[in-house]
Design an enzyme around this catalytic site. Sequence first.
Site, short mmCIF file in Angstrom:
data_model
loop_
_atom_site.label_atom_id
_atom_site.label_comp_id
_atom_site.label_asym_id
_atom_site.label_seq_id
_atom_site.Cartn_x
_atom_site.Cartn_y
_atom_site.Cartn_z
N GLY A 62 -17.15 2.37 -3.76
CA GLY A 62 -17.53 3.63 -4.28
C GLY A 62 -18.60 3.09 -5.34
N TYR A 69 1.11 -0.97 0.22
CA TYR A 69 -0.14 0.26 0.30
C TYR A 69 0.68 1.28 0.21
CZ TYR A 69 -4.06 -2.93 1.63
OH TYR A 69 -5.67 -3.66 0.79
N GLY A 106 -23.78 5.37 -4.49
CA GLY A 106 -24.45 6.01 -5.18
C GLY A 106 -23.98 6.53 -6.58
N LYS A 107 -22.67 7.74 -5.80
CA LYS A 107 -22.46 8.89 -7.06
C LYS A 107 -21.86 8.64 -8.31
CE LYS A 107 -17.49 7.75 -5.28
NZ LYS A 107 -16.05 8.81 -4.48
N SER A 123 -14.03 -3.93 0.63
CA SER A 123 -14.40 -3.30 -0.40
C SER A 123 -15.94 -3.44 -0.02
CB SER A 123 -14.19 -4.28 -1.69
OG SER A 123 -14.63 -2.87 -2.65
N LEU A 144 -18.74 -0.79 -0.31
CA LEU A 144 -19.15 -0.13 -1.18
C LEU A 144 -18.84 -0.25 -2.37
CD1 LEU A 144 -19.10 3.28 1.62
CD2 LEU A 144 -20.80 1.90 0.61
#
Length: 351
Positions: free
Chosen positions: A244, A53, A248-249, A239, A241
Amino acid sequence: MDYRQLGTSDLRVSAVCLGTMTFGQQNSEAEGHAQLDYARSQGINFFDTAEMYPVPARGETTGATEKIVGTWLKRQPRDQIVLATKAAGPGRGMGWLRGGQGPKDFSKASLETALNGSLARLQTDYVDLYQLHWPARNQPMFGRWQFDPAGEGEAASHDTPLRETLAALADLVKAGKIRYVGVSNEHPWGLMQFLRLADEMGLPRVVSLQNAYNLMNRVFDITLAEVCYREKVGLLAYSPLAFGLLSGKYLADPQAPGRVNLFPGFAQRYSKTNVQEAVAAYQELAARHHLSLTQLALAFCYRRWSVTSTIIGATSLTQLEENLAAYATPVTPTLLEAMDQIHLRYPNPAP
């Protein structure tokens, strides 16, 4: 915040874990420390990082995340923090990893080099959970959806026998550098092999599995859920979401800022058929229940019986606050049934 036993270990981990893979790329050291401080203030005791990372992995930035976590960790009471990191697997074009020296496999020498590097960056003598980031063998992962025997030849050159890898990890446990062992992005065969070998040889048992798990990727439920339940292995769901998408973005603005658009090709598993249709269906369901899509998606993972801890990440403190606040979202049997019905209509569009 709730706390749960991680597999067969004696670790009690918060039901929410803070992931840190944006630190050093999308977040500065100060921003990373602010997130870590806030998470701690909300009862989170579990933090996850990795030697490769931040993402996307680059030679110029690799290790930066662990360094940021390390400068924060040195001012914390170490025995109150459950710290997890990962050794990167081979075969993903990261020749610069570990100083560009030696093979990037799961042999004894390579794992020792990887762990010692992580410990130095994290400014600690041990990690509570040391995970193999992905398998060394040929298997579908990161958006690939089926096993292909044609990949056996290429993978074989990196494939350290699981017995040798587990024995190397056992030596690191004996040395006091790691407390427990976990795997990530694994499939049933690999997990069962690790468990079988541990039992047969008296070696450390895998206590956790860190796999992608969200409303659009419930592959875990098909076979791994039974394995983890019967073998007492804790699922660390990453993960939640879906990069992302389950905020809903991207429905509102396909070019919205975020990793999907910032790093082309990095989110290949979310460009498949029925992904957008599934997101729209879950968003409509959330609206009917007076929830945001983020609340719905996180509540699914937070309340799922099979999830020991959900790994959340954020690029802003506001986003982190929203994600943690979603822990209080009530989930009724009616809402769960409605989520299952959408899943049956659009099964696993982003495996």
